[in-house]
Design a protein around this motif. Structure first.
Motif, PDB file in Angstrom:
ATOM      1  N   GLN A  86     -41.762 -38.731 -34.499  1.00 47.04           N
ATOM      2  CA  GLN A  86     -42.084 -39.215 -33.154  1.00 47.04           C
ATOM      3  C   GLN A  86     -42.410 -40.705 -33.187  1.00 47.04           C
ATOM      4  OE1 GLN A  86     -45.305 -36.674 -31.991  1.00 47.04           O
ATOM      5  NE2 GLN A  86     -44.005 -34.899 -31.591  1.00 47.04           N
ATOM      6  N   THR A  99     -51.594 -40.596 -33.285  1.00 48.71           N
ATOM      7  CA  THR A  99     -51.640 -39.156 -32.995  1.00 48.71           C
ATOM      8  C   THR A  99     -50.259 -38.517 -33.008  1.00 48.71           C
ATOM      9  OG1 THR A  99     -51.512 -39.582 -30.605  1.00 48.71           O
ATOM     10  CG2 THR A  99     -53.711 -39.420 -31.585  1.00 48.71           C
ATOM     11  N   LEU A 100     -49.212 -39.275 -33.342  1.00 45.70           N
ATOM     12  CA  LEU A 100     -47.849 -38.764 -33.344  1.00 45.70           C
ATOM     13  C   LEU A 100     -47.411 -38.394 -34.749  1.00 45.70           C
ATOM     14  CD1 LEU A 100     -46.157 -41.336 -30.918  1.00 45.70           C
ATOM     15  CD2 LEU A 100     -47.251 -39.160 -30.341  1.00 45.70           C
ATOM     16  N   THR A 101     -46.393 -37.572 -34.834  1.00 42.50           N
ATOM     17  CA  THR A 101     -45.805 -37.247 -36.129  1.00 42.50           C
ATOM     18  C   THR A 101     -44.926 -38.412 -36.590  1.00 42.50           C
ATOM     19  OG1 THR A 101     -43.821 -36.233 -35.172  1.00 42.50           O
ATOM     20  CG2 THR A 101     -45.751 -34.820 -35.484  1.00 42.50           C
ATOM     21  N   GLU A 134     -40.778 -36.412 -28.613  1.00 45.86           N
ATOM     22  CA  GLU A 134     -40.143 -35.495 -29.567  1.00 45.86           C
ATOM     23  C   GLU A 134     -38.679 -35.266 -29.215  1.00 45.86           C
ATOM     24  OE1 GLU A 134     -39.441 -33.092 -32.689  1.00 45.86           O
ATOM     25  OE2 GLU A 134     -41.255 -34.270 -32.349  1.00 45.86           O
ATOM     26  N   ARG A 142     -55.835 -33.474 -30.789  1.00 42.48           N
ATOM     27  CA  ARG A 142     -56.100 -34.742 -31.490  1.00 42.48           C
ATOM     28  C   ARG A 142     -56.189 -35.898 -30.503  1.00 42.48           C
ATOM     29  NH1 ARG A 142     -52.284 -32.848 -35.329  1.00 42.48           N
ATOM     30  NH2 ARG A 142     -50.721 -34.333 -34.612  1.00 42.48           N
ATOM     31  N   VAL A 159     -41.408 -32.141 -36.145  1.00 41.51           N
ATOM     32  CA  VAL A 159     -42.247 -31.069 -35.616  1.00 41.51           C
ATOM     33  C   VAL A 159     -41.400 -29.835 -35.361  1.00 41.51           C
ATOM     34  CG1 VAL A 159     -43.685 -30.371 -33.670  1.00 41.51           C
ATOM     35  CG2 VAL A 159     -43.851 -32.685 -34.567  1.00 41.51           C
ATOM     36  N   GLU A 197     -51.808 -28.656 -30.902  1.00 39.05           N
ATOM     37  CA  GLU A 197     -52.643 -29.350 -31.882  1.00 39.05           C
ATOM     38  C   GLU A 197     -52.666 -30.851 -31.618  1.00 39.05           C
ATOM     39  OE1 GLU A 197     -51.118 -28.326 -35.676  1.00 39.05           O
ATOM     40  OE2 GLU A 197     -51.666 -26.206 -35.538  1.00 39.05           O
ATOM     41  N   GLN A 198     -51.523 -31.410 -31.258  1.00 41.72           N
ATOM     42  CA  GLN A 198     -51.472 -32.839 -30.949  1.00 41.72           C
ATOM     43  C   GLN A 198     -52.306 -33.177 -29.716  1.00 41.72           C
ATOM     44  OE1 GLN A 198     -46.916 -33.362 -31.489  1.00 41.72           O
ATOM     45  NE2 GLN A 198     -47.802 -35.365 -31.863  1.00 41.72           N
ATOM     46  N   ARG A 225     -47.715 -26.539 -32.426  1.00 42.30           N
ATOM     47  CA  ARG A 225     -47.940 -27.878 -32.996  1.00 42.30           C
ATOM     48  C   ARG A 225     -48.235 -28.901 -31.908  1.00 42.30           C
ATOM     49  NH1 ARG A 225     -45.856 -28.249 -38.263  1.00 42.30           N
ATOM     50  NH2 ARG A 225     -46.176 -26.220 -39.250  1.00 42.30           N
ATOM     51  N   ILE A 276     -45.704 -36.094 -24.985  1.00 40.41           N
ATOM     52  CA  ILE A 276     -45.339 -35.716 -26.354  1.00 40.41           C
ATOM     53  C   ILE A 276     -43.932 -35.131 -26.389  1.00 40.41           C
ATOM     54  CG2 ILE A 276     -45.939 -34.235 -28.308  1.00 40.41           C
ATOM     55  CD1 ILE A 276     -48.844 -34.364 -27.355  1.00 40.41           C
TER      56      ILE A 276
END
Length: 668
Positions: free
Chosen positions: A94, A89-91, A273, A515, A184, A511-512, A508, A269
């Motif tokens: 991240q 679920t991370l970018t 980040e 998810r 992000v 949104e995470q 953003r 999160i």
């Protein structure tokens, strides 16, 4: 009038307000009025004894990856497949930050395993004496070796020369801008472009060279040092641009608009980040560790941890997130002192402040202390002492150094992104208290025409009270002290200037969160132990999905859980429109605030206050809470979110078709 000068002869009057405040803090500490408990040097020995890999394990737990941390702590070396699953679920950036910490712990485990499997050597039992250069020994291959004493640098780590250090900085800084920009986008900012911070001229390599030069013996000419001081002064004189957040159809989400569980997700999160951004910029920060043996007060007002103070205050006002005494002090200053010339700058009387402090400690909770006819400068002195006496500063021991490091970032937009992330990772009570303080300081700036307190004045006076003072008052402050002063003042300026936008959860990141909720819901549904439970809810979910397809939502009013009102949405309908339609005849909304359980000691303390003091007098002194009705998005792919009145409901329904929609009152 004689102006103070540093060792280069450069005029440092611009920093006089900062160092005058330091002198006042030092004098208060010596007189015993301020205990200096938020010193950055406390607990350094504890940090030095931290086992290798322990900081990374602690970071993984704080980032919500306890399963990974527990596996690593048990000695399991994680492979890439498990990591990819845990970071799904991370970018990308991240996930890289997480993998970097995991690899650090993995390498520690591998080294430990190699040491345990290695055949013991006689030199492990009788190590060669490195202090005597005339002793020789022979290794297993018959090669003679001689023990020598190496000269060690007093300024650089062992084995690291200036050339190697510069090479290391170059490697860390290569591709920094591309890597950060590919991550992000933390804030959606409008009316601004990326702005280079005036205090750091040239490219990043030149900045790193100057940082390296400051960390080793300074052999530069006084003229070069004076030029660098000019850069510091120029950074303080640079005006900050006006920045706003771009509007989004789904609405802006201040962090306190989310449920506690969602706030925990935001904190996790944001920490990942933030760490990823610091990694990409080649920066690092270390938390300040205090001795665990030190005990703090659990009652009273001054010198009590914020968390304990607010928990005690919830005996009187269950929904409070900030100390009641701080609310009252700031309220008094807002009502009486915003137009006072030099309101934060002119010191109060030491004797009167001491007497007021003692009276507040003994009378405030009994409702007998009256905030009437008090000198504004004395109350400001109380405010500063309250902040300085906190055992854990508002910015916390974990992140106070990270706040100070923001000044080292070259781009103003990325500075704001980091400040936004740092505020989101703060504990709830610390974040709320910081917001209360910054909101007051913003009002002081708004009255600058009368009180003569500019943003720079306020930053220089308040920075030593929020940031741990690493410098002491000197007749000739050196460059390192000026650099620290300028850096923390610049961060303080940004905190005050942009306090209205730094508490917003980025789009953003929201949104995470959605998810993450979807992944957790899927795992729960796949669990055999709750399959029967979810079968019963399938009908309700199907009905909600059908309504969503038809553009219809069902609004639930407070107190009428079984009755819902159907609303057909159109393209321009907002959450505020729906609230206005259903609450236009409702007067005096009263939010339901559950009273938290308290231990017997605090209950008995409250009963004692009720017997011996006028508790109604205490509550009458506090400003009443203002409440408004809001529409809440509950369930589906989020825990709970109070909606911005400008939220487009048709757009939100497409994102979360399975949510319930409830109108309820919220305290402002």
């Amino acid at each position: 009038m004689h102006q103070p000068r540093d060792r280069t002869g450069k005029n440092t009057a611009d920093f006089e307000a900062y160092f005058s405040e330091l002198e006042e803090i030092q004098q208060a500490s010596k007189s015993g009025e301020s205990n200096g408990s938020n010193s950055a040097t406390d607990g350094e020995d504890d940090e030095a004894r931290t086992p290798e890999g322990e900081p990374e394990l602690r970071w993984l737990k704080e980032a919500g990856l306890s399963s990974i941390a527990d596996s690593l702590k048990d000695g399991q070396i994680l492979d890439d497949l498990l990591l990819d699953t845990a970071t799904s679920t991370l970018t990308r950036t991240q996930a890289e930050a997480v993998k970097k910490r995991v690899e650090k712990v993995n390498e520690t485990l591998r080294n430990k395993q190699r040491q345990e499997s290695r055949i013991p050597d006689v030199r492990d039992i009788f190590p060669p004496n490195q202090e005597h250069s005339n002793i020789t020994y022979t290794d297993s291959r018959g090669v003679s070796k001689r023990g020598t004493r190496r000269s060690r640098s007093r300024t650089l780590p062992e084995g690291l020369s200036s050339e190697k250090l510069l090479s290391k900085y170059k490697d860390a800084s290569s591709g920094v801008a591309d890597s950060v920009n590919s991550g992000v986008k933390i804030l959606s900012l409008t009316h601004t472009m990326p702005i280079t911070v005036p205090s750091q001229k040239g490219n990043y390599d030149n900045f790193l060279r100057s940082q390296m030069r400051d960390s080793i013996l300074d052999l530069q000419s006084s003229e070069d040092v004076a030029l660098r001081q000019d850069d510091l002064l120029r950074s303080l004189s640079a005006s900050l641009p006006n920045i706003t957040i771009a509007r989004d159809k789904l609405g802006i989400t201040p962090v306190h608009f989310l449920s506690p569980k969602d706030i925990d997700r935001v904190r996790q999160i944001a920490l990942i980040e933030l760490t990823a951004m610091f990694d990409r910029l080649g920066l690092s920060f270390q938390p300040v560790r205090k001795s665990s043996r030190k005990k703090y007060k659990d009652s009273g007002i001054f010198g009590v941890p914020l968390t304990t103070l607010v928990e005690n205050d919830r005996l009187w006002r269950p929904d409070t997130d900030t100390p009641l005494v701080l609310q009252k002090i700031i309220s008094y200053l807002e009502e009486n002192g915003l137009d006072e010339e030099g309101v934060l700058r002119v010191p109060g009387s030491t004797g009167r402040i001491k007497q007021l402090r003692e009276e507040i400690e003994s009378l405030f909770y009994e409702g007998k202390f009256k905030f009437e006819d008090l000198r504004i400068n004395d109350i400001v002195g109380l405010l500063k002492q309250f902040l300085r006496d906190l055992p854990t500063p508002i910015l916390t021991l974990d992140y106070i150094n990270a706040f100070a490091m923001v000044e080292k970032i070259q781009d103003r937009k990325k500075q704001l992104q980091c400040l936004n992330l740092l505020i989101l990772v703060l504990p709830d009570i610390h974040r709320a208290t910081l917001k209360l303080l910054l909101k007051f300081l913003g009002k002081v700036v708004d009255h600058e025409a009368k009180n003569k307190m500019s943003l720079n004045n306020i930053a220089m006076i308040m920075a030593p009270n929020l940031f741990t003072a690493q410098a002491t008052r000197k007749k000739s402050p050196d460059y390192a002290e000026l650099q620290f002063a300028a850096g923390t003042c610049n961060v303080m300026r940004m905190l005050v200037k942009y306090h209205n936008i730094l508490w917003v959860v980025p789009f953003r990141m929201t949104e995470q969160i959605r998810r993450m909720c979807e992944v957790e819901t899927k795992k729960t549904k796949d669990s055999k132990s709750v399959m029967t439970l979810f079968k019963k809810k399938d009908r309700k979910s199907s009905a909600a999905e059908f309504d969503a397809q038809e553009g219809v939502i069902r609004i639930q009013m407070p107190g009428n859980e079984k009755i819902s009102n159907t609303v057909r949405l159109h393209e321009t309908m907002t959450a505020g429109d729906i609230v206005s339609h259903f609450t236009q005849h409702v007067v005096h909304p009263v939010p339901e605030t559950p009273f938290k359980r308290t231990n017997s000691r605090r209950r008995s303390r409250r009963k004692a206050f009720e017997r011996n003091g006028d508790t109604s007098g205490l509550m009458s002194q506090l400003a009443p809470n203002r409440t408004r009705y809001f529409l809440y998005e509950v369930g589906g792919n989020i825990g709970q979110r109070c909606l911005d009145p400008d939220t487009n409901m048709q757009a939100l329904l497409k994102v979360n078709p399975n949510a319930e929609w409830i109108i309820n009152a919220k305290t402002n």
